[in-house]
Write a protein that holds these residues in place. Structure first.
Motif, mmCIF file in Angstrom:
data_model
loop_
_atom_site.group_PDB
_atom_site.id
_atom_site.type_symbol
_atom_site.label_atom_id
_atom_site.label_comp_id
_atom_site.label_asym_id
_atom_site.label_seq_id
_atom_site.Cartn_x
_atom_site.Cartn_y
_atom_site.Cartn_z
ATOM 1 N N GLY A 145 0.778 -1.235 0.000
ATOM 2 C CA GLY A 145 0.000 0.000 0.000
ATOM 3 C C GLY A 145 0.804 1.277 0.000
ATOM 4 N N ASN A 146 2.076 1.205 0.363
ATOM 5 C CA ASN A 146 2.875 2.426 0.489
ATOM 6 C C ASN A 146 3.185 3.035 -0.878
ATOM 7 O OD1 ASN A 146 4.378 4.097 2.544
ATOM 8 N ND2 ASN A 146 6.025 3.669 1.096
ATOM 9 N N ARG A 147 3.272 4.365 -0.911
ATOM 10 C CA ARG A 147 3.544 5.069 -2.172
ATOM 11 C C ARG A 147 4.761 5.999 -2.054
ATOM 12 N NH1 ARG A 147 1.056 1.522 -3.401
ATOM 13 N NH2 ARG A 147 -0.934 1.360 -4.529
ATOM 14 N N ASP A 148 5.465 5.903 -0.969
ATOM 15 C CA ASP A 148 6.657 6.725 -0.762
ATOM 16 C C ASP A 148 7.892 5.874 -1.050
ATOM 17 O OD1 ASP A 148 9.001 7.843 0.656
ATOM 18 O OD2 ASP A 148 7.580 9.310 1.451
ATOM 19 N N ARG A 149 8.642 6.236 -2.090
ATOM 20 C CA ARG A 149 9.778 5.416 -2.518
ATOM 21 C C ARG A 149 10.818 5.259 -1.411
ATOM 22 N NH1 ARG A 149 12.036 1.243 -5.138
ATOM 23 N NH2 ARG A 149 14.161 1.680 -5.840
ATOM 24 N N ALA A 150 11.100 6.329 -0.686
ATOM 25 C CA ALA A 150 12.098 6.251 0.378
ATOM 26 C C ALA A 150 11.639 5.288 1.474
ATOM 27 C CB ALA A 150 12.357 7.635 0.967
ATOM 28 N N GLU A 151 10.367 5.364 1.846
ATOM 29 C CA GLU A 151 9.846 4.447 2.851
ATOM 30 C C GLU A 151 9.829 3.012 2.336
ATOM 31 O OE1 GLU A 151 6.845 7.533 5.216
ATOM 32 O OE2 GLU A 151 6.025 5.866 4.064
ATOM 33 N N ASP A 152 9.538 2.852 1.046
ATOM 34 C CA ASP A 152 9.527 1.518 0.449
ATOM 35 C C ASP A 152 10.844 0.781 0.677
ATOM 36 O OD1 ASP A 152 6.959 1.474 -0.503
ATOM 37 O OD2 ASP A 152 7.479 1.965 -2.576
ATOM 38 N N LEU A 153 11.952 1.495 0.590
ATOM 39 C CA LEU A 153 13.260 0.859 0.751
ATOM 40 C C LEU A 153 13.405 0.242 2.132
ATOM 41 C CD1 LEU A 153 15.536 3.556 -0.952
ATOM 42 C CD2 LEU A 153 14.685 1.427 -1.955
ATOM 43 N N PHE A 154 12.966 0.962 3.149
ATOM 44 C CA PHE A 154 13.085 0.461 4.515
ATOM 45 C C PHE A 154 12.090 -0.662 4.786
ATOM 46 C CE2 PHE A 154 15.201 4.510 4.719
ATOM 47 C CZ PHE A 154 16.229 4.300 5.617
ATOM 48 N N ILE A 155 10.879 -0.546 4.221
ATOM 49 C CA ILE A 155 9.890 -1.611 4.385
ATOM 50 C C ILE A 155 10.389 -2.888 3.716
ATOM 51 C CG2 ILE A 155 7.530 -2.341 3.896
ATOM 52 C CD1 ILE A 155 6.754 0.657 3.886
ATOM 53 N N ALA A 156 10.959 -2.753 2.532
ATOM 54 C CA ALA A 156 11.488 -3.923 1.819
ATOM 55 C C ALA A 156 12.606 -4.587 2.611
ATOM 56 C CB ALA A 156 11.986 -3.510 0.435
ATOM 57 N N ASN A 157 13.467 -3.779 3.230
ATOM 58 C CA ASN A 157 14.541 -4.343 4.047
ATOM 59 C C ASN A 157 13.977 -5.171 5.201
ATOM 60 O OD1 ASN A 157 16.400 -3.069 2.435
ATOM 61 N ND2 ASN A 157 16.852 -1.438 3.882
ATOM 62 N N ALA A 158 12.973 -4.613 5.883
ATOM 63 C CA ALA A 158 12.349 -5.327 6.999
ATOM 64 C C ALA A 158 11.693 -6.617 6.522
ATOM 65 C CB ALA A 158 11.321 -4.430 7.682
ATOM 66 N N LEU A 159 11.028 -6.551 5.381
ATOM 67 C CA LEU A 159 10.350 -7.717 4.822
ATOM 68 C C LEU A 159 11.354 -8.809 4.460
ATOM 69 C CD1 LEU A 159 7.579 -8.814 3.983
ATOM 70 C CD2 LEU A 159 7.927 -7.739 1.736
ATOM 71 N N ALA A 160 12.469 -8.420 3.862
ATOM 72 C CA ALA A 160 13.503 -9.386 3.474
ATOM 73 C C ALA A 160 14.061 -10.116 4.695
ATOM 74 C CB ALA A 160 14.626 -8.678 2.717
ATOM 75 N N GLU A 161 14.303 -9.386 5.760
ATOM 76 C CA GLU A 161 14.843 -10.010 6.968
ATOM 77 C C GLU A 161 13.831 -10.950 7.608
ATOM 78 O OE1 GLU A 161 16.564 -7.359 9.772
ATOM 79 O OE2 GLU A 161 17.947 -6.462 8.330
ATOM 80 N N LEU A 162 12.569 -10.512 7.683
ATOM 81 C CA LEU A 162 11.538 -11.340 8.299
ATOM 82 C C LEU A 162 11.316 -12.638 7.526
ATOM 83 C CD1 LEU A 162 8.862 -8.642 9.238
ATOM 84 C CD2 LEU A 162 10.062 -10.132 10.844
ATOM 85 N N VAL A 163 11.276 -12.549 6.209
ATOM 86 C CA VAL A 163 11.039 -13.742 5.395
ATOM 87 C C VAL A 163 12.223 -14.693 5.469
ATOM 88 C CG1 VAL A 163 10.686 -14.565 3.035
ATOM 89 C CG2 VAL A 163 9.423 -12.590 3.854
ATOM 90 N N SER A 164 13.435 -14.151 5.472
ATOM 91 C CA SER A 164 14.627 -14.995 5.591
ATOM 92 C C SER A 164 14.632 -15.725 6.922
ATOM 93 C CB SER A 164 15.893 -14.142 5.469
ATOM 94 O OG SER A 164 15.948 -13.482 4.234
ATOM 95 N N GLU A 165 14.353 -14.983 7.997
ATOM 96 C CA GLU A 165 14.298 -15.601 9.318
ATOM 97 C C GLU A 165 13.225 -16.679 9.357
ATOM 98 O OE1 GLU A 165 13.555 -14.153 13.935
ATOM 99 O OE2 GLU A 165 12.219 -13.477 12.332
ATOM 100 N N PHE A 166 12.073 -16.415 8.765
ATOM 101 C CA PHE A 166 10.964 -17.362 8.781
ATOM 102 C C PHE A 166 11.352 -18.679 8.126
ATOM 103 C CE2 PHE A 166 7.002 -19.217 7.219
ATOM 104 C CZ PHE A 166 6.169 -19.106 8.323
ATOM 105 N N VAL A 167 11.969 -18.605 6.968
ATOM 106 C CA VAL A 167 12.366 -19.820 6.248
ATOM 107 C C VAL A 167 13.401 -20.619 7.037
ATOM 108 C CG1 VAL A 167 13.671 -20.625 4.234
ATOM 109 C CG2 VAL A 167 11.764 -19.054 3.935
#
Length: 238
Positions: A145-167
């Protein structure tokens, strides 16, 4: 004048700074053949006279050196805490390291570390998995849902870490931080890791989110997929 090779530098460092220590191990990228221009020496020292464990960074013999100093009780506490958080930094250093000095205990401590690493981290409960599914779903919704490119970068980083940890944790594998997280998932499943890197790389280059969203949803699917409705935390039964 060329600086000393890593092993010779580590030996001289220990002899100079810890002449009465009971044991010492050299670990890190220089031993694995992965050293870069900025790599340092990781040295684990065991001193039976030491009251408290500590860590120190310094430069000696033209090398940046990180030294982890323990007595024969403190290292066990660090082994335990590292394993509890599923990031076995000290056990990994000891297990993979080269013994520089040995009073007769180093081989036993190395075997202790190797046993811990082989056993793997504590298995996640169903409650753990539910909680992590909820967190990943929450961050994924933010990402979509986010539309701010700068915020997207940080959200993507958090998502990448969470998914890696989950697997990793759902498969009872150790996790890590920074480059060690990538190394951990690559060691577990190279095909999954290649897809992981590809979809996030596409997002970082183009801003296109669809591949990341599909990849995350596919990763959650065997565990029930996204989780929002019905999730509760700390709610007491009436």
């Amino acid at each position: 004048m060329e600086r000393l090779n890593p092993v010779d530098a580590a030996r001289q460092f220990v002899a100079t700074y810890f002449p009465t220590c009971a044991g010492a191990i050299l670990a890190g990228s220089t031993l694995r053949g992965e050293a870069t221009e900025t790599s340092d020496l990781d040295v684990v020292v065991f001193d039976s006279n030491l009251m408290n464990a500590y860590r120190e960074s310094l430069i000696a013999f033209e090398w940046p050196i990180e030294v982890f100093v323990h007595n024969f009780s403190s290292y066990k506490e660090y082994f335990k805490s590292d394993c509890k958080r599923a990031r076995p930094s000290l056990p990994r250093m000891v297990s993979e390291g080269l013994i520089l000095i040995d009073n007769g205990k180093m081989e036993g401590i190395k075997r202790e570390a190797q046993t811990l690493l082989k056993h793997g981290p504590e298995e996640w409960t169903q409650e753990d998995i539910q909680l992590k599914r909820y967190f990943i779903t929450d961050v994924l919704d933010d990402f979509i849902g986010n539309r701010d490119r700068a915020e997207d970068l940080f959200i993507a980083n958090a998502l990448a870490e969470l998914v890696s940890e989950f697997v990793l944790r759902t498969n009872r594998k150790w996790v890590g931080t920074s480059k060690w997280l990538l190394r951990s998932i690559r060691q577990f499943d190279e095909n999954w890791t290649n897809e992981f890197v590809a979809v996030f790389d596409t997002f970082y280059r183009t801003g296109e989110k669809e591949q990341v969203v599909h990849f995350v949803e596919k990763t959650l699917e065997p565990y029930g997929g996204r989780l929002f409705e019905g999730f509760a935390l700390g709610k007491s039964e009436q």
